[in-house]
Design a protein around this motif. Structure first.
Motif, short mmCIF file in Angstrom:
data_model
loop_
_atom_site.label_atom_id
_atom_site.label_comp_id
_atom_site.label_asym_id
_atom_site.label_seq_id
_atom_site.Cartn_x
_atom_site.Cartn_y
_atom_site.Cartn_z
N PHE A 184 -10.89 78.34 63.04
CA PHE A 184 -10.91 77.99 64.44
C PHE A 184 -9.24 77.84 64.87
O PHE A 184 -8.68 77.14 63.77
CB PHE A 184 -11.59 76.79 64.95
N SER A 185 -8.72 78.25 65.65
CA SER A 185 -7.01 78.02 65.85
C SER A 185 -6.78 76.23 65.98
O SER A 185 -5.84 76.12 66.07
CB SER A 185 -6.81 78.88 67.18
N GLY A 186 -7.81 75.75 66.50
CA GLY A 186 -7.63 74.13 66.63
C GLY A 186 -8.22 73.70 65.38
O GLY A 186 -8.40 74.28 64.30
N ARG A 187 -8.61 72.08 65.45
CA ARG A 187 -9.25 71.57 64.42
C ARG A 187 -10.63 70.98 64.77
O ARG A 187 -10.91 70.39 65.86
CB ARG A 187 -8.30 70.48 64.09
N VAL A 188 -11.55 71.29 63.92
CA VAL A 188 -12.96 70.80 64.17
C VAL A 188 -13.11 69.51 63.66
O VAL A 188 -13.08 69.36 62.35
CB VAL A 188 -14.04 71.69 63.83
N LEU A 189 -13.04 68.48 64.14
CA LEU A 189 -12.93 66.95 63.68
C LEU A 189 -14.02 66.55 63.14
O LEU A 189 -14.17 65.71 62.23
CB LEU A 189 -12.32 66.02 64.65
N GLY A 190 -15.42 66.97 63.77
CA GLY A 190 -16.58 66.59 62.97
C GLY A 190 -17.83 67.02 64.11
O GLY A 190 -17.34 67.57 65.28
N VAL A 191 -18.96 66.77 63.86
CA VAL A 191 -20.11 66.90 64.68
C VAL A 191 -20.93 65.56 64.39
O VAL A 191 -20.78 64.59 63.50
CB VAL A 191 -21.29 67.98 63.74
N VAL A 192 -21.51 65.39 65.90
CA VAL A 192 -22.34 64.16 65.75
C VAL A 192 -23.84 64.85 66.07
O VAL A 192 -23.95 65.62 67.09
CB VAL A 192 -22.03 63.25 67.06
N THR B 116 -13.54 78.62 74.78
CA THR B 116 -13.76 77.58 75.36
C THR B 116 -12.69 76.37 75.04
O THR B 116 -12.50 75.53 76.07
CB THR B 116 -15.23 77.01 75.06
N ALA B 117 -12.10 76.46 73.70
CA ALA B 117 -11.21 75.04 73.35
C ALA B 117 -10.10 75.65 72.42
O ALA B 117 -10.05 74.88 71.57
CB ALA B 117 -12.23 73.89 72.87
N GLY B 118 -10.01 76.73 72.62
CA GLY B 118 -8.87 77.33 71.52
C GLY B 118 -7.51 76.30 71.38
O GLY B 118 -6.99 75.86 72.39
N GLY B 119 -7.33 76.29 70.23
CA GLY B 119 -6.00 75.51 69.88
C GLY B 119 -6.22 73.75 69.89
O GLY B 119 -5.29 73.29 69.66
N ARG B 120 -7.34 73.47 70.39
CA ARG B 120 -7.53 71.98 70.55
C ARG B 120 -8.19 71.32 69.32
O ARG B 120 -8.91 72.03 68.69
CB ARG B 120 -8.19 71.94 71.77
N ASN B 121 -8.24 69.96 69.39
CA ASN B 121 -9.15 69.07 68.41
C ASN B 121 -10.46 68.81 69.05
O ASN B 121 -10.59 68.41 70.14
CB ASN B 121 -8.35 67.86 68.09
N VAL B 122 -11.40 69.47 68.32
CA VAL B 122 -12.96 69.46 69.17
C VAL B 122 -13.76 68.71 68.13
O VAL B 122 -13.62 68.59 66.95
CB VAL B 122 -13.35 70.93 68.90
N ILE B 123 -14.70 68.04 68.80
CA ILE B 123 -15.90 67.57 68.34
C ILE B 123 -17.29 68.04 68.66
O ILE B 123 -17.08 68.12 70.04
CB ILE B 123 -15.83 66.08 68.55
N LEU B 124 -18.09 68.50 68.17
CA LEU B 124 -19.37 69.29 68.50
C LEU B 124 -20.40 68.15 68.57
O LEU B 124 -20.96 67.59 67.69
CB LEU B 124 -19.72 70.21 67.68
N ILE B 125 -21.04 67.98 69.77
CA ILE B 125 -22.23 67.04 69.81
C ILE B 125 -23.34 68.07 69.90
O ILE B 125 -23.65 68.96 70.66
CB ILE B 125 -22.01 66.37 71.33
N ASP B 126 -24.21 67.92 68.94
CA ASP B 126 -25.37 68.53 68.52
C ASP B 126 -26.80 67.75 68.85
O ASP B 126 -26.89 66.59 68.65
CB ASP B 126 -25.20 69.17 67.24
#
Length: 373
Positions: free
Chosen positions: A122-130, A96-106
């Motif tokens: 993950f090949s990108g970065r998980v910046l955080g979760v809300v 879905t978002a390979g290689g990207r900076n990702v924020i997860l909205i939960d």
């Protein structure tokens, strides 16, 4: 929603995204209730991020809204199993978002079981979760460590308004479904399990409608609070259930397990505030109790000598009627937008966080500019 209200909402979100601009480019994966007002929030998210996917909560989907959202965004099916397997969850995130900076909205701690793996591999970065809900807040808080920032709005003062009205909508929907069967709630014994903000609102609304209310909470501090509000309290689930003709579960966690259902009195109505898999262990009754649909949103569970009724298949009962809480819900949506922007700027270290009071105050002032009168 009429055109003037839509225009006002769009203008409100534009002001919020201007006040809380995103930093570096990010992709968001958004778990959400998909109700009629939600497209405006999704468009606001799209103004500050690339929306990689929208994952609607299964029991809170308005079909016309789903069709509209599908025309604008990628929509994927959601289940607990989707993120319970870390290997599968990682493959999903890569696709879905390979290689990207990702924020997860939960909403409900769906990402909690796999968060370590996602952050590490993950090949990108998980910046955080809300996280939006008390249920999810508890799931993240229960982890031994958090590998990235998790910003929870579940206990925000801005959510108090929504939680109060959610409690009222829960009682409204419960009453409507019981009345559709030709029954009424007035003067019954009711039990509320969980005395958080929503549980408190439910208990107060039930009492205002002339029900006799008993409250149970595993936290003795919450029981003391309920007692100080004039409610009868119970120290055990079994004691609380024994005389209840109506049971409303609002723990944000697993309220009733397999052994608890046998304690329900014959003919009791049982309803939940959150997803059925989070609040009620109904799956454990399959093969034990015969399930008979009584109406579209009412199911009879029966075994020799014992029967009770479950509303809305154990899901959040207020979603039967749209779960409308007015413009107050936009306060929380605005805080989610602000939290997303904060994560994109790297404002938080790994751990569980809340938004600062000045940010909440700015959101509240903006809300008054658009929705006060």
């Amino acid at each position: 929603m009429e055109s003037p209200e839509k225009a006002r909402l769009e203008a409100f979100f534009r002001q919020i995204t201007t006040r809380f601009p995103a930093g570096e480019h990010v992709t968001t994966l958004i778990i959400t209730h998909l109700l009629s007002e939600r497209p405006a929030f999704l468009r606001a998210m799209a103004a500050t991020s690339t929306v990689g996917a929208v994952l609607p909560k299964p029991r809170s989907v308005d079909q016309p809204t789903l069709e509209k959202v599908r025309r604008a965004f990628t929509v994927h099916d959601l289940s607990r199993e989707l993120f319970a397997d870390s290997t599968w969850a990682l493959e999903y995130l890569e696709d879905t978002a390979g290689g990207r900076n990702v924020i997860l909205i939960d909403i409900g701690g769906y990402f909690a079981p796999c968060l370590d793996t996602l952050v590490e591999k993950f090949s990108g970065r998980v910046l955080g979760v809300v996280e939006d809900t008390e249920n999810g807040h508890q799931r993240y808080a229960a982890l031994d460590r958090l590998p990235c920032p998790v910003v929870s709005v579940a206990r925000s003062p801005l959510k108090d308004c929504e939680d109060h009205l959610v409690g009222r909508s829960i009682v409204f929907s419960t009453d409507a479904l019981v009345r559709a069967r030709g029954d009424i709630l007035t003067s019954r014994n009711a039990c509320v399990i969980g005395f958080g903000k929503v549980g408190r609102a439910i208990a107060q609304t039930l009492r205002a409608q002339d029900l006799r209310v008993t409250v149970h909470d595993t936290d003795p501090v919450k029981r003391v609070q309920a007692h100080s509000h004039g409610f009868r309290t119970s120290a055990s689930t079994a004691e609380a259930l024994r005389e209840a003709e109506l049971v409303l579960c609002a723990t944000g966690n697993l309220a009733l397990r397999q052994g608890d259902f046998s304690t329900l009195r014959n003919g009791a109505y049982l309803a939940s505030v959150t997803s059925s898999e989070d609040e009620l262990e109904l799956g454990s009754l399959h093969g034990l109790y015969k399930r008979t649909p009584v109406s579209e949103h009412l199911t009879r569970y029966e075994i020799t000598g014992h029967y009770f009724y479950v509303l809305a298949d154990g899901g959040a009962v207020n979603f039967v009627h749209g779960a409308a809480v007015g413009s107050y819900i936009h306060l929380v949506q605005a805080e989610i937008l602000a939290a997303t922007a904060a994560l994109s700027h790297g404002r938080f270290q790994s751990g569980l966080h809340e938004m600062p009071a000045p940010d909440r105050q700015a959101i509240a002032r903006t809300w008054f500019d658009y929705f006060d009168g």
